[in-house]
Each structure stands twice: as C-alpha cells, then as structure tokens.
Design a protein around this motif. Structure first.
Motif, PDB file in Angstrom:
ATOM      1  N   THR A 240      10.503 -27.753  14.545  1.00  0.00           N
ATOM      2  CA  THR A 240      11.022 -28.620  15.595  1.00  0.00           C
ATOM      3  C   THR A 240      12.182 -27.926  16.282  1.00  0.00           C
ATOM      4  OG1 THR A 240      10.399 -30.612  14.373  1.00  0.00           O
ATOM      5  CG2 THR A 240      12.029 -30.872  16.121  1.00  0.00           C
ATOM      6  N   ILE A 241      12.120 -27.874  17.607  1.00  0.00           N
ATOM      7  CA  ILE A 241      13.206 -27.309  18.414  1.00  0.00           C
ATOM      8  C   ILE A 241      13.556 -28.320  19.497  1.00  0.00           C
ATOM      9  CG2 ILE A 241      13.937 -25.420  19.934  1.00  0.00           C
ATOM     10  CD1 ILE A 241      11.899 -23.629  18.540  1.00  0.00           C
ATOM     11  N   ALA A 242      14.804 -28.722  19.569  1.00  0.00           N
ATOM     12  CA  ALA A 242      15.281 -29.691  20.563  1.00  0.00           C
ATOM     13  C   ALA A 242      14.424 -30.953  20.566  1.00  0.00           C
ATOM     14  CB  ALA A 242      15.311 -29.057  21.949  1.00  0.00           C
ATOM     15  N   GLY A 243      14.046 -31.414  19.386  1.00  0.00           N
ATOM     16  CA  GLY A 243      13.264 -32.626  19.248  1.00  0.00           C
ATOM     17  C   GLY A 243      11.785 -32.469  19.507  1.00  0.00           C
ATOM     18  N   GLN A 244      11.343 -31.272  19.903  1.00  0.00           N
ATOM     19  CA  GLN A 244       9.939 -31.022  20.193  1.00  0.00           C
ATOM     20  C   GLN A 244       9.275 -30.339  19.004  1.00  0.00           C
ATOM     21  OE1 GLN A 244       7.680 -31.511  23.062  1.00  0.00           O
ATOM     22  NE2 GLN A 244       6.369 -30.961  21.327  1.00  0.00           N
ATOM     23  N   LYS A 245       8.162 -30.895  18.538  1.00  0.00           N
ATOM     24  CA  LYS A 245       7.428 -30.289  17.440  1.00  0.00           C
ATOM     25  C   LYS A 245       6.521 -29.189  17.965  1.00  0.00           C
ATOM     26  CE  LYS A 245       7.466 -34.332  14.419  1.00  0.00           C
ATOM     27  NZ  LYS A 245       6.640 -35.288  13.636  1.00  0.00           N
ATOM     28  N   LEU A 246       6.454 -28.081  17.223  1.00  0.00           N
ATOM     29  CA  LEU A 246       5.615 -26.949  17.575  1.00  0.00           C
ATOM     30  C   LEU A 246       4.837 -26.482  16.357  1.00  0.00           C
ATOM     31  CD1 LEU A 246       8.742 -26.356  18.925  1.00  0.00           C
ATOM     32  CD2 LEU A 246       7.346 -24.760  20.213  1.00  0.00           C
ATOM     33  N   ALA A 247       3.709 -25.831  16.616  1.00  0.00           N
ATOM     34  CA  ALA A 247       2.947 -25.138  15.574  1.00  0.00           C
ATOM     35  C   ALA A 247       2.806 -23.698  16.040  1.00  0.00           C
ATOM     36  CB  ALA A 247       1.584 -25.796  15.372  1.00  0.00           C
ATOM     37  N   VAL A 248       3.517 -22.777  15.396  1.00  0.00           N
ATOM     38  CA  VAL A 248       3.622 -21.400  15.857  1.00  0.00           C
ATOM     39  C   VAL A 248       2.931 -20.465  14.877  1.00  0.00           C
ATOM     40  CG1 VAL A 248       5.209 -19.593  16.635  1.00  0.00           C
ATOM     41  CG2 VAL A 248       5.873 -22.005  16.836  1.00  0.00           C
ATOM     42  N   PRO A 249       1.970 -19.653  15.317  1.00  0.00           N
ATOM     43  CA  PRO A 249       1.323 -18.695  14.418  1.00  0.00           C
ATOM     44  C   PRO A 249       2.351 -17.779  13.769  1.00  0.00           C
ATOM     45  CG  PRO A 249       0.133 -18.846  16.498  1.00  0.00           C
ATOM     46  CD  PRO A 249       1.413 -19.591  16.688  1.00  0.00           C
ATOM     47  N   SER A 250       2.270 -17.654  12.453  1.00  0.00           N
ATOM     48  CA  SER A 250       3.303 -16.913  11.727  1.00  0.00           C
ATOM     49  C   SER A 250       3.382 -15.458  12.165  1.00  0.00           C
ATOM     50  CB  SER A 250       3.041 -16.994  10.217  1.00  0.00           C
ATOM     51  OG  SER A 250       1.758 -16.476   9.896  1.00  0.00           O
ATOM     52  N   HIS A 251       2.233 -14.835  12.491  1.00  0.00           N
ATOM     53  CA  HIS A 251       2.247 -13.433  12.880  1.00  0.00           C
ATOM     54  C   HIS A 251       2.911 -13.223  14.233  1.00  0.00           C
ATOM     55  CE1 HIS A 251      -0.929 -12.810   9.755  1.00  0.00           C
ATOM     56  NE2 HIS A 251      -0.257 -11.680   9.647  1.00  0.00           N
ATOM     57  N   LEU A 252       3.024 -14.278  14.997  1.00  0.00           N
ATOM     58  CA  LEU A 252       3.636 -14.163  16.307  1.00  0.00           C
ATOM     59  C   LEU A 252       5.152 -14.237  16.229  1.00  0.00           C
ATOM     60  CD1 LEU A 252       2.529 -13.958  19.244  1.00  0.00           C
ATOM     61  CD2 LEU A 252       2.793 -16.430  19.391  1.00  0.00           C
ATOM     62  N   ILE A 253       5.674 -14.799  15.151  1.00  0.00           N
ATOM     63  CA  ILE A 253       7.115 -14.992  15.017  1.00  0.00           C
ATOM     64  C   ILE A 253       7.776 -13.668  14.668  1.00  0.00           C
ATOM     65  CG2 ILE A 253       8.940 -16.226  13.797  1.00  0.00           C
ATOM     66  CD1 ILE A 253       6.895 -18.463  13.285  1.00  0.00           C
ATOM     67  N   ARG A 254       8.789 -13.334  15.423  1.00  0.00           N
ATOM     68  CA  ARG A 254       9.374 -12.004  15.330  1.00  0.00           C
ATOM     69  C   ARG A 254      10.296 -11.821  14.129  1.00  0.00           C
ATOM     70  NH1 ARG A 254      13.341  -9.409  19.840  1.00  0.00           N
ATOM     71  NH2 ARG A 254      13.587  -7.391  18.848  1.00  0.00           N
ATOM     72  N   PHE A 255      11.071 -12.829  13.781  1.00  0.00           N
ATOM     73  CA  PHE A 255      12.082 -12.679  12.744  1.00  0.00           C
ATOM     74  C   PHE A 255      11.716 -13.463  11.493  1.00  0.00           C
ATOM     75  CE2 PHE A 255      14.471 -12.158  16.779  1.00  0.00           C
ATOM     76  CZ  PHE A 255      14.853 -10.842  16.604  1.00  0.00           C
ATOM     77  N   GLU A 256      11.949 -12.843  10.355  1.00  0.00           N
ATOM     78  CA  GLU A 256      11.587 -13.416   9.066  1.00  0.00           C
ATOM     79  C   GLU A 256      12.226 -14.790   8.847  1.00  0.00           C
ATOM     80  OE1 GLU A 256       9.774 -13.945   5.543  1.00  0.00           O
ATOM     81  OE2 GLU A 256       9.436 -12.222   6.858  1.00  0.00           O
ATOM     82  N   ASP A 257      13.498 -14.949   9.206  1.00  0.00           N
ATOM     83  CA  ASP A 257      14.179 -16.213   8.919  1.00  0.00           C
ATOM     84  C   ASP A 257      13.702 -17.363   9.796  1.00  0.00           C
ATOM     85  OD1 ASP A 257      15.317 -15.476  11.316  1.00  0.00           O
ATOM     86  OD2 ASP A 257      17.387 -15.485  10.601  1.00  0.00           O
ATOM     87  N   GLN A 258      12.835 -17.085  10.763  1.00  0.00           N
ATOM     88  CA  GLN A 258      12.272 -18.148  11.584  1.00  0.00           C
ATOM     89  C   GLN A 258      10.868 -18.545  11.124  1.00  0.00           C
ATOM     90  OE1 GLN A 258      12.462 -16.503  15.544  1.00  0.00           O
ATOM     91  NE2 GLN A 258      14.625 -17.026  15.810  1.00  0.00           N
ATOM     92  N   ARG A 259      10.345 -17.870  10.105  1.00  0.00           N
ATOM     93  CA  ARG A 259       8.989 -18.159   9.641  1.00  0.00           C
ATOM     94  C   ARG A 259       8.995 -19.211   8.534  1.00  0.00           C
ATOM     95  NH1 ARG A 259       8.580 -12.296   9.283  1.00  0.00           N
ATOM     96  NH2 ARG A 259       8.215 -11.550  11.424  1.00  0.00           N
ATOM     97  N   SER A 260       9.722 -20.280   8.767  1.00  0.00           N
ATOM     98  CA  SER A 260       9.776 -21.371   7.802  1.00  0.00           C
ATOM     99  C   SER A 260       9.722 -22.692   8.546  1.00  0.00           C
ATOM    100  CB  SER A 260      11.065 -21.290   6.969  1.00  0.00           C
ATOM    101  OG  SER A 260      12.206 -21.389   7.803  1.00  0.00           O
ATOM    102  N   ALA A 261       9.087 -23.679   7.932  1.00  0.00           N
ATOM    103  CA  ALA A 261       8.982 -24.989   8.554  1.00  0.00           C
ATOM    104  C   ALA A 261      10.348 -25.661   8.594  1.00  0.00           C
ATOM    105  CB  ALA A 261       7.987 -25.853   7.773  1.00  0.00           C
ATOM    106  N   GLY A 262      10.509 -26.540   9.574  1.00  0.00           N
ATOM    107  CA  GLY A 262      11.758 -27.268   9.686  1.00  0.00           C
ATOM    108  C   GLY A 262      12.321 -27.205  11.090  1.00  0.00           C
ATOM    109  N   THR A 263      13.592 -27.523  11.206  1.00  0.00           N
ATOM    110  CA  THR A 263      14.272 -27.531  12.498  1.00  0.00           C
ATOM    111  C   THR A 263      14.920 -26.179  12.753  1.00  0.00           C
ATOM    112  OG1 THR A 263      14.703 -29.903  12.347  1.00  0.00           O
ATOM    113  CG2 THR A 263      16.068 -28.642  13.875  1.00  0.00           C
ATOM    114  N   HIS A 264      14.683 -25.629  13.932  1.00  0.00           N
ATOM    115  CA  HIS A 264      15.256 -24.345  14.327  1.00  0.00           C
ATOM    116  C   HIS A 264      15.953 -24.487  15.679  1.00  0.00           C
ATOM    117  CE1 HIS A 264      13.274 -21.703  11.285  1.00  0.00           C
ATOM    118  NE2 HIS A 264      12.394 -22.697  11.275  1.00  0.00           N
ATOM    119  N   GLY A 265      16.924 -23.624  15.918  1.00  0.00           N
ATOM    120  CA  GLY A 265      17.586 -23.603  17.213  1.00  0.00           C
ATOM    121  C   GLY A 265      16.739 -22.939  18.278  1.00  0.00           C
TER     122      GLY A 265
END
Length: 232
Positions: free
Chosen positions: A56-81
């Motif tokens: 979730t970013i800014a109240g919006q839920k997303l489903a992001v392919p893990s291989h597309l995510i650039r940084f390791e610390d962003q490859r976890s479920a939950g709220t992100h900036g």
C-alpha cells in the motif's frame, strides 16, 4: 547539451497492453550492478520467484511483481512510502547485468527504464506543467526533437536552467519530458517524466535520451504497466 549536475540532482530528488500474468512470466534475472546515476547498489534477486508483492502506498493497494522491484527492502508486503522499479526496453524484462553495462559512460545503451511509484505531491504532472509552468520560461528558438517533438531551452534563474523540455506540440494532454545530464562530461543524457496513476499516485520514470524517438510507445507502456499494478 551542456546540462548541469545540479539540475540533475534537483530533478531526481524531487505501453504495451500486457497483462500482469505476462509481466510475471517475463520478469527474470539478477540485478547486481551499481548504478551510481540513480542510487546505491540494488538488492540481489537470487531466489526471488515470479510473485506479486502486495503493498500500500498513499492509501492505494498495489500488486507488484517481485522481479520488477529494484530494491530488496521494498520486496515485502505492507505499507511503503514508494516502490522503485526497473526493466529493460522494449521487452519489459528483468534487469540483468548485461543490460546495464555502460550506464556510466556515453555509449548508447538505452536498455533500462527506471520507474518510481510514489505519492502524488502536486495536482500537476509533467504534461500539465508544460503550459502552466515550463512554457513561461522558454527561451531561444525551438529545437527540432525526435519523432515530432519540439525542444525548448529554459531561462536562467527559472530553476530549470541548463535543461531542455521536449514536448508534443498541439496535444490536449501532450507528452512532455525534462532532459538533463549526469555528473561529468562523458555521461549519457537522461530524461524524466511524471504521469498520474490512480487517484493518489504518480509514476516518475527515467530513461536515456537515446530512447526519445520511441516516446509514444514508451509513454503508453509505462502508463499501462503502472496502472496495471493497482489493485481493483
């Protein structure tokens, strides 16, 4: 084109119709190369499967392919900036070491596109700023750009000096992008564009100027990709 390093630092700090299933199948590889233009060394992708990360970013839920995510610390479920993505052009595949060679020199290698999905800070994206902001600071004669685009230099003291704005003349929601250079005389020119995604997010994407002739396809594909991440 003589752009300043300060302009780049200021700008950075600030599509094919493809289903999520096709994206997940296409995204494979290892990111292990330090990209000093856009940030620190990215997390390795070893062991990451073709899975979607719910966030979730800014109240919006997303489903992001893990291989597309650039940084390791962003490859976890939950709220992100924010979430930072990277893919090769034009196949939208995972970034591999062979795809990012020469990122730090002037050899034309525009294979990688970087996209940051983050909260919207302004109601104006790059297209809206073209007439509301940028056009007020245009100086000099227009420059012929690739594939129907027009380039304009920006006035000194505008906050955009030493940049070029490339835009689509006559469009209702015209394509527009800011272009600048990284530190040093031998580094490739980079461009930046921001597009609204959903009610509360923007996709800020960065690409080599060498990709500018593909601007129509590039913009469509990035928009479709970004909007496809939104959970309905």
């Amino acid at each position: 084109m003589g752009f300043s390093a300060s302009a780049f630092r200021r700008a950075v700090s600030g599509s094919v119709t493809v289903s999520a299933a096709l994206l997940l199948a296409a995204l494979a590889g290892v990111w292990s190369v330090r990209d000093r233009v856009f940030g620190p060394r990215d997390g390795a992708l070893e062991g990451a499967g073709p899975q979607a990360v719910g966030m979730t970013i800014a109240g919006q839920k997303l489903a992001v392919p893990s291989h597309l995510i650039r940084f390791e610390d962003q490859r976890s479920a939950g709220t992100h900036g924010r979430v930072d993505l990277a893919f090769t052009w034009p196949d939208l595949a995972a970034v591999q070491a062979r795809s990012v060679r020469n990122l730090d020199d002037a050899t034309p290698d525009p294979a990688v596109v970087f996209v940051s999905i983050e909260p919207r800070q302004s109601p104006l994206d790059t297209s809206a700023r073209l007439t509301a902001v940028y056009a007020r600071f245009f100086v000099g004669a227009p420059i012929e750009g690739p594939n129907g685009l027009v380039g304009q230099r920006m006035a000194s003291g505008s906050g955009y000096e030493d940049e070029l704005i490339f835009y689509e003349p006559g469009g209702v929601r015209p394509f527009a992008a800011r272009c600048f250079a990284t530190d040093g005389d031998n580094l490739a020119t980079t461009c930046l564009r921001e597009i609204a995604v959903g009610p509360s997010l923007v996709a800020l994407y960065r690409f080599r100027y060498a990709l500018m002739p593909d601007w129509r396809s590039l913009d469509e594909r990035v928009r479709t990709l970004a909007e496809g991440l939104l959970s309905r």
